[in-house]
Structure formats: structure tokens, C-alpha cells
Design a protein around this motif. Structure first.
Motif, PDB file in Angstrom:
ATOM      1  N   PHE A 191       6.201   0.306  -5.951  1.00 30.83           N
ATOM      2  CA  PHE A 191       6.197   0.970  -4.651  1.00 30.83           C
ATOM      3  C   PHE A 191       7.607   0.910  -4.074  1.00 30.83           C
ATOM      4  O   PHE A 191       8.441   0.102  -4.493  1.00 30.83           O
ATOM      5  N   SER A 207       8.224  -0.522   2.502  1.00 31.12           N
ATOM      6  CA  SER A 207       7.090   0.370   2.703  1.00 31.12           C
ATOM      7  C   SER A 207       5.957  -0.471   3.283  1.00 31.12           C
ATOM      8  O   SER A 207       6.216  -1.524   3.879  1.00 31.12           O
ATOM      9  N   HIS A 258      11.884   7.610   0.042  1.00 27.77           N
ATOM     10  CA  HIS A 258      11.530   7.169  -1.299  1.00 27.77           C
ATOM     11  C   HIS A 258      12.582   7.652  -2.299  1.00 27.77           C
ATOM     12  O   HIS A 258      12.962   8.833  -2.276  1.00 27.77           O
ATOM     13  N   LEU A 261      12.477   8.589  -5.547  1.00 30.02           N
ATOM     14  CA  LEU A 261      11.513   8.892  -6.601  1.00 30.02           C
ATOM     15  C   LEU A 261      12.123   8.821  -8.001  1.00 30.02           C
ATOM     16  O   LEU A 261      11.459   8.333  -8.928  1.00 30.02           O
ATOM     17  N   VAL A 313       2.870   5.841  -3.443  1.00 29.51           N
ATOM     18  CA  VAL A 313       3.813   6.695  -2.727  1.00 29.51           C
ATOM     19  C   VAL A 313       3.264   6.856  -1.316  1.00 29.51           C
ATOM     20  O   VAL A 313       2.266   7.541  -1.098  1.00 29.51           O
ATOM     21  N   THR A 337       3.461   8.370   2.137  1.00 29.76           N
ATOM     22  CA  THR A 337       4.105   9.515   2.773  1.00 29.76           C
ATOM     23  C   THR A 337       3.212  10.100   3.856  1.00 29.76           C
ATOM     24  O   THR A 337       2.084  10.503   3.541  1.00 29.76           O
ATOM     25  N   ASN A 374       6.146   7.530   5.193  1.00 30.03           N
ATOM     26  CA  ASN A 374       6.310   6.127   4.825  1.00 30.03           C
ATOM     27  C   ASN A 374       6.279   5.215   6.040  1.00 30.03           C
ATOM     28  O   ASN A 374       6.931   5.476   7.052  1.00 30.03           O
ATOM     29  N   VAL A 417       7.764  12.675   1.703  1.00 28.29           N
ATOM     30  CA  VAL A 417       8.163  13.221   0.408  1.00 28.29           C
ATOM     31  C   VAL A 417       7.831  14.708   0.397  1.00 28.29           C
ATOM     32  O   VAL A 417       6.754  15.115   0.844  1.00 28.29           O
ATOM     33  N   LEU A 460       7.762  15.622  -5.201  1.00 24.40           N
ATOM     34  CA  LEU A 460       6.616  14.922  -5.785  1.00 24.40           C
ATOM     35  C   LEU A 460       6.159  15.584  -7.084  1.00 24.40           C
ATOM     36  O   LEU A 460       5.721  14.887  -8.014  1.00 24.40           O
ATOM     37  N   VAL A 503      -1.147   7.244  -9.834  1.00 23.20           N
ATOM     38  CA  VAL A 503      -0.268   7.433  -8.686  1.00 23.20           C
ATOM     39  C   VAL A 503      -1.141   7.578  -7.438  1.00 23.20           C
ATOM     40  O   VAL A 503      -1.983   8.479  -7.364  1.00 23.20           O
ATOM     41  N   ILE A 535      -1.263   8.400  -3.580  1.00 18.13           N
ATOM     42  CA  ILE A 535      -0.547   9.020  -2.465  1.00 18.13           C
ATOM     43  C   ILE A 535      -1.212   8.540  -1.182  1.00 18.13           C
ATOM     44  O   ILE A 535      -2.314   8.961  -0.835  1.00 18.13           O
TER      45      ILE A 535
END
Length: 377
Positions: free
Chosen positions: A118, A122, A148, A150, A166, A168, A170, A177, A182, A195, A197
Motif C-alpha cells: 500500500f 495512507s 500514489h 503507482l 489503492v 482513492t 487517499n 488516482v 489505474l 487489488v 480499490i
């Protein structure tokens, strides 16, 4: 890190897990202390408005049945959420807030020897939940503009990686993002890596270029979307959040969930909130406008503060954080301080935001003097 284990001694003790020795402590937003000064709690990203009358009325009626267990399947709210997002009901699962659902995901996917990636800084619960599962947390620093990184997160993936969060927008920086970023990221991630989100603050995001988790859930087989009723819907005290995931993942989350973990009151309130979304959107519009007003005010003062897509703003205050937090506190504004990093100010009522801006002006004067003295800037 906080050591929650007692010091060793010659006396026999029940052996606790070694992971507790390095377990990061979750620090909730501070409550106002007893004081004669009017205080505004802007430390927990809560919705400052009371429940909608229709939601409150529904909850009050439901309270008569709290002597019996809630529906463990969360059937009614599951059906409503599935309809809201046009997904199969089998792809929806619930928990006591999205943080509890995040815990379910980690426990279902990662264990000893596995890694969870991560951004950092965050959401503060990520490392704690990872440690409790026995997995290893991999912190990937944010970019210099608080976003982020990425590409760096993709580069951090190893054969041990099981899960990537992730967040978002954040928390605590407020940055989001973009969809393009992404998509590029997802195309670089192996499909056996999940993943997540995390969109706890998605309702406050009005950026047209921002990624929307549901689109990625429909496009990629290894995506889970996290939502909560705590923020925009104002149900933080009732604890209800959910995941939208592939059906076999959702089944696993239900398997590891605490039985009866989502109260009947929470389910009822969430369902009523979905039925009152027009009123909720009006409140969101007001909070977004207040966020922009506070952001503009901070910039005019001189703060280098990034634009936020959440219901909060982030001040990068570094080593001066504790000193500046005291200035806010003495002014009656309770903020969320991250020692050595920064201060997060939640968006509150018009009066609370005005008070926060006034305190931020005094804090900036101190910050400027401190950083000039230490050479930090």
C-alpha cells in the motif's frame, strides 16, 4: 510502533503472538477535552450533519427489535446495493465498516510469508490489519505531490505479494488516482494478485478524470471495491461497509466475517440512506463547496496544500506537527495529527471551518518561524 506485550519475567504467562510486539497502534481521531471553550471535532472525517429525518425515523422504529440477532446475510441491504451498482448479489458482502471488510480481505488472502502493498502515508489501519494476519506490510512512499506512486507500487510486487490497496481518494492526503493511471497499473499486475480499490471517500470526488472502482471491477478479474456508509451517508456510529468482489472472493469474505457483525440498526439505516440519496447528495455538495472554500483560504494564508478529493485537507507540517496541533487545540479545533508528517483537517460545519481557517493562520506563522529556524523548508 507500540509494544502491547508485557515485559518478560520468570513468572509463567500465557504466550501471546509475537506479532503483537510490533503491532502498529491505530490512533483514532481525538475527542475534545472538557473545556469552557467551544470546540469543533475535525479529527475523524465524520459527516458533521445529524442523520436525515427519514433515516432517524427508520432507525428509531427498528430499535424495538434489538433483542433479537440481526440478519447475518444482510439480505435486504445486499439486494439494494447490488441493484444500486448493477452487480450480482453474490458479489456483495458486508462488515462493520469498510475497515472490517478490509480485515476480512487480508485474512482471506494473506498470511505468514505473504506481502501486502500500500502507499504510505495512507489509511493507518492497513499496516495494523496486515500485521494481525501475520503478513508483511510493504510501504511505498507517496510522490512529492502526495499522490500514489503507482509505478513504484508495481515495481514492489514480488512472488510473495498477495494483495495491494489503492486508497482513492487517499486518506489522509486527499489525492486521487486517475482512470488512465489505474488502467496502466492494473495491466502491470499479475492476475493472481488482488487489488483493492478503497473508495471510502469516493462520494466527495468530483474530478472527472478520477478512477471509479466499479469500472475496474467490471474490467479486471482481480479487483475488489470497498465502500462505506460512514462518511458521506453519515452512519459512522453504526458501522457498516461493504465490498464488491468476484463471487468466490465474496464467499471467502463471508466465511471469515464475524457472525452477526453488522447490526440490524446499521442495515436498516443503510437501506434508508440509499432511499434518500437525493438528500445525501445535497449534503455532499455543501461539504465539497466548504472543502474548496477552506482550501482556497489555506492557500491564501500561504500553506502549500494539495487539492483534496475527500472531505478533509492535508497540511504537510513535518517535525512541527505536534507544536502546530497544540495551536489548533488551543483555538478549539481538534485536528488529526500524524507525528512527524502532517495534520489532517476534516471538513465540518461552516462555523467549524471558519474557526479552523483562523487557527491555521496562527499555525502558519509558527510553522514559518520554526522551519526558517531549522532550515526544514
Amino acid at each position: 510502533m507500540e509494544n502491547v506485550l508485557p515485559p518478560s519475567s520468570t513468572a509463567e504467562r500465557v504466550q501471546l503472538r509475537s506479532a503483537l510486539r510490533v503491532l502498529p497502534a491505530y490512533k483514532p481521531g481525538r475527542f475534545p477535552a472538557v473545556s469552557d471553550v467551544v470546540q469543533y471535532k475535525l479529527s475523524s472525517n465524520e459527516n458533521p450533519y445529524p442523520p436525515l429525518p427519514s433515516v432517524r425515523e427508520t432507525v428509531e422504529k427498528s430499535a424495538a427489535g434489538i433483542n433479537v440477532y440481526p440478519d447475518m446475510a444482510c439480505a435486504a441491504i445486499t439486494e439494494a446495493v447490488a441493484k444500486r451498482w448493477d452487480v450480482p448479489a453474490g458479489s456483495v458482502s458486508f462488515g462493520a465498516g469498510s475497515v472490517e471488510v478490509a480485515s476480512q480481505i487480508i485474512r482471506a488472502v494473506a498470511g505468514e510469508g505473504d506481502e501486502v502493498i500500500f502507499a504510505w502515508r495512507s489509511f493507518e489501519a492497513y499496516p495494523m490489519l496486515t500485521a494481525l494476519a501475520g503478513a508483511t506490510a510493504v510501504h511505498v512512499p507517496l510522490t512529492t505531490d502526495e499522490r500514489h506512486d503507482l509505478p513504484a507500487m508495481s515495481a514492489a510486487v514480488t512472488h510473495r505479494t498477495r494483495l495491494i490497496f489503492v486508497c482513492t481518494p487517499n486518506n489522509p492526503t486527499g489525492t486521487s488516482v486517475t482512470a488512465g493511471e489505474l488502467h496502466t497499473f492494473m495491466e502491470s499486475i499479475p492476475q493472481d494478485v488482488l487489488v483493492v480499490i478503497d473508495e471510502a471517500y469516493v462520494h466527495f470526488n468530483v474530478d472527472p478524470s478520477a478512477a471509479h472502482g466499479i469500472d475496474f471491477f467490471r474490467t479486471y478479474p482481480n479487483v475488489v471495491v470497498l465502500h462505506t456508509f460512514s462518511k458521506a451517508y453519515g452512519l459512522a456510529g453504526l458501522r457498516i461497509g461493504y465490498a464488491i468482489a468476484p463471487d468466490y472472493i465474496s464467499a471467502a469474505l463471508r466465511a471469515v466475517a464475524i457472525p452477526f457483525g453488522v447490526s440490524a440498526l446499521a442495515q436498516t439505516a443503510a437501506l434508508a440512506s440509499l432511499n434518500a440519496e437525493d438528500e445525501i447528495k445535497a449534503r455532499i455538495t455543501t461539504l465539497v463547496a466548504e472543502r474548496e472554500k477552506l482550501h482556497s483560504g489555506l492557500v491564501r494564508i500561504g500553506w502549500d496544500v494539495v487539492a483534496s478529493d475527500g472531505n478533509f485537507l492535508w497540511l504537510r507540517t513535518g517535525e512541527a506537527t505536534h507544536e502546530l496541533e497544540e495551536i489548533f487545540t488551543n483555538a478549539g479545533v481538534i485536528v488529526r495529527a500524524y507525528p512527524g508528517d502532517g495534520i489532517r483537517i476534516s471538513i465540518g460545519t461552516v462555523e467549524a471551518n471558519a474557526k479552523a481557517l483562523e487557527a491555521a493562520k496562527n499555525a502558519f506563522s509558527r510553522f514559518t518561524a520554526t522551519t526558517q529556524r531549522t532550515g526544514e523548508r
